[in-house]
Design a protein around this motif. Structure first.
Motif, short mmCIF file in Angstrom:
data_model
loop_
_atom_site.label_atom_id
_atom_site.label_comp_id
_atom_site.label_asym_id
_atom_site.label_seq_id
_atom_site.Cartn_x
_atom_site.Cartn_y
_atom_site.Cartn_z
N LYS A 141 0.99 -1.17 0.17
CA LYS A 141 -0.13 0.05 0.06
C LYS A 141 1.03 1.36 0.08
O LYS A 141 0.56 2.27 -0.52
CB LYS A 141 -0.79 0.17 1.36
CG LYS A 141 -1.89 1.17 1.35
CD LYS A 141 -2.78 0.85 2.50
CE LYS A 141 -3.73 2.14 2.49
NZ LYS A 141 -4.66 2.11 3.73
N ILE A 142 1.86 1.28 0.92
CA ILE A 142 2.92 2.55 0.85
C ILE A 142 3.39 2.67 -0.50
O ILE A 142 3.75 3.72 -0.98
CB ILE A 142 3.78 2.16 2.02
CG1 ILE A 142 3.11 2.52 3.60
CG2 ILE A 142 5.00 3.35 2.08
CD1 ILE A 142 3.91 1.95 4.62
N GLY A 144 2.46 1.63 -3.34
CA GLY A 144 1.06 2.32 -4.48
C GLY A 144 1.30 3.65 -4.01
O GLY A 144 1.10 4.65 -5.01
N GLN A 145 1.06 4.14 -2.73
CA GLN A 145 0.92 5.50 -2.45
C GLN A 145 2.09 6.63 -3.02
O GLN A 145 1.93 7.58 -3.31
CB GLN A 145 0.85 5.86 -1.19
CG GLN A 145 -0.69 5.22 -0.59
CD GLN A 145 -0.80 5.38 0.94
OE1 GLN A 145 0.14 5.38 1.64
NE2 GLN A 145 -1.88 5.23 1.52
N LYS A 146 3.42 5.86 -2.84
CA LYS A 146 4.70 6.72 -3.33
C LYS A 146 4.46 6.85 -4.80
O LYS A 146 4.86 7.89 -5.44
CB LYS A 146 5.66 5.89 -2.88
CG LYS A 146 6.23 6.02 -1.47
CD LYS A 146 7.39 5.52 -1.26
CE LYS A 146 7.71 5.42 0.50
NZ LYS A 146 8.86 4.92 0.55
N LYS A 147 4.11 5.99 -5.54
CA LYS A 147 3.95 5.83 -6.93
C LYS A 147 2.76 7.05 -7.46
O LYS A 147 2.96 7.47 -8.38
CB LYS A 147 3.67 4.39 -7.58
CG LYS A 147 4.94 3.60 -7.49
CD LYS A 147 4.37 2.15 -7.86
CE LYS A 147 5.64 1.04 -7.59
NZ LYS A 147 4.88 -0.16 -7.68
N ILE A 148 1.80 6.75 -6.80
CA ILE A 148 0.85 7.74 -7.07
C ILE A 148 1.19 9.27 -6.72
O ILE A 148 0.88 10.17 -7.54
CB ILE A 148 -0.80 7.41 -6.26
CG1 ILE A 148 -1.17 6.06 -6.85
CG2 ILE A 148 -1.74 8.64 -6.22
CD1 ILE A 148 -2.25 5.59 -5.92
N ALA A 149 1.75 9.42 -5.87
CA ALA A 149 2.41 10.78 -5.22
C ALA A 149 3.23 11.21 -6.62
O ALA A 149 3.47 12.23 -6.94
CB ALA A 149 3.00 10.71 -3.86
N LYS A 152 1.38 12.17 -9.62
CA LYS A 152 0.64 13.49 -9.31
C LYS A 152 1.61 14.41 -9.54
O LYS A 152 1.23 15.81 -10.20
CB LYS A 152 -0.09 13.42 -7.85
CG LYS A 152 -1.18 12.66 -7.95
CD LYS A 152 -1.82 13.13 -6.60
CE LYS A 152 -1.23 12.54 -5.48
NZ LYS A 152 -1.89 12.72 -4.05
N TYR A 167 -4.80 14.23 -9.26
CA TYR A 167 -5.10 12.83 -8.96
C TYR A 167 -6.53 12.46 -9.77
O TYR A 167 -6.55 11.34 -10.09
CB TYR A 167 -5.62 12.79 -7.36
CG TYR A 167 -6.25 11.47 -7.01
CD1 TYR A 167 -5.34 10.37 -6.87
CD2 TYR A 167 -7.56 11.23 -6.71
CE1 TYR A 167 -5.63 9.12 -6.58
CE2 TYR A 167 -7.84 9.97 -6.43
CZ TYR A 167 -6.88 9.00 -6.21
OH TYR A 167 -7.60 7.70 -5.99
N ARG A 171 -6.95 9.11 -11.90
CA ARG A 171 -8.09 8.16 -11.73
C ARG A 171 -8.88 8.00 -13.04
O ARG A 171 -9.65 6.92 -13.44
CB ARG A 171 -9.10 8.82 -10.47
CG ARG A 171 -10.18 7.97 -9.99
CD ARG A 171 -10.85 8.35 -8.78
NE ARG A 171 -11.60 7.62 -8.20
CZ ARG A 171 -13.10 7.71 -8.44
NH1 ARG A 171 -13.32 8.41 -9.38
NH2 ARG A 171 -13.90 6.72 -8.03
N GLU A 182 -2.78 2.64 -9.19
CA GLU A 182 -1.54 2.63 -9.24
C GLU A 182 -0.89 2.04 -10.42
O GLU A 182 0.14 2.62 -10.83
CB GLU A 182 -1.12 1.31 -7.91
CG GLU A 182 0.44 1.24 -7.99
CD GLU A 182 0.42 -0.20 -6.79
OE1 GLU A 182 1.38 -0.84 -7.11
OE2 GLU A 182 -0.34 -0.41 -5.94
#
Length: 202
Positions: A141-142, A144-149, A152, A167, A171, A182
């Motif tokens: 999860k972390i 994935g969040q780093k990749k999304i950040a 963005k 974002y 999406r 992700e």
């Protein structure tokens, strides 16, 4: 969290890695009384049979390398290991730790205590497996969040838009392509790296 029930012991596949002597026979006899599907193996094989749940491992200096190698090659997350030792000293303790034992029984093997050791070791193994699964999910999860950040940030800089708009773009693109947010973020990062690379870097 998973909890071991005594009736679950009957479904366990147990390998006893021990010479076929009096202690090996005592281990097998008690496991069969408990109701486990037990098999005696000696010397240690190159790999454990598929689906092995528990290993009662005789700890001997001369066969320690083969035993540790066999256990390392086992299916993940690995079996519940219970060490079987004939004496206690710092060197023996190191060998027990090397095979990641969840419990230890001493020799000569007695029927008293085997069931308790098996239940406690298997319960602790199940708890450790649950924790490992939760940690893996959190790490994923972390990541994935780093990749999304990062994706963005790329869109915000490229199109001069807000974080919320970036974002929303990721999406919307993900939904249109029927992939996860992700996966869309990774695609954006890869495309940006490709476009940013110099001809000499290709």
């Amino acid at each position: 969290m998973s909890r071991l029930r005594l009736k679950d012991l009957r479904d366990l596949s147990v390998i006893v890695v021990h010479p076929p002597d009096a202690d090996g026979k005592a281990l097998m006899d008690q496991l069969k009384r408990i109701g486990c599907r037990a098999e005696l193996m000696w010397p240690p094989a190159k790999a454990l049979p598929s689906g092995t749940d528990v290993v009662f491992a005789g700890v001997f200096f001369e066969s320690q390398g083969a035993l540790a190698s066999m256990l390392r090659k086992s299916e993940k997350p690995g079996p519940t290991v219970i060490g079987v030792v004939n004496y206690e000293n710092p060197a023996m303790i190191e060998l027990v730790l090397d095979i990641n034992a969840f419990a230890v029984i001493s020799k000569p093997v007695r029927t008293f205590g085997m069931l308790t050791n098996l239940v406690v070791a298997r319960s602790n193994w199940m708890q450790a497996a649950d924790f490992h699964d939760k940690i893996s999910k959190l790490e994923k999860k972390i990541s994935g969040q780093k990749k999304i950040a990062k994706a963005k940030s790329i869109l915000m800089e490229m199109h001069k838009i807000s974080e919320r708009e970036a974002y929303g773009t990721i999406r919307a693109q993900a939904m249109g392509k029927r992939i996860s947010v992700e996966e869309m973020a990774v695609a954006i990062i890869n495309a940006n790296e490709l476009l940013s690379s110099r001809p000499d870097d290709v």
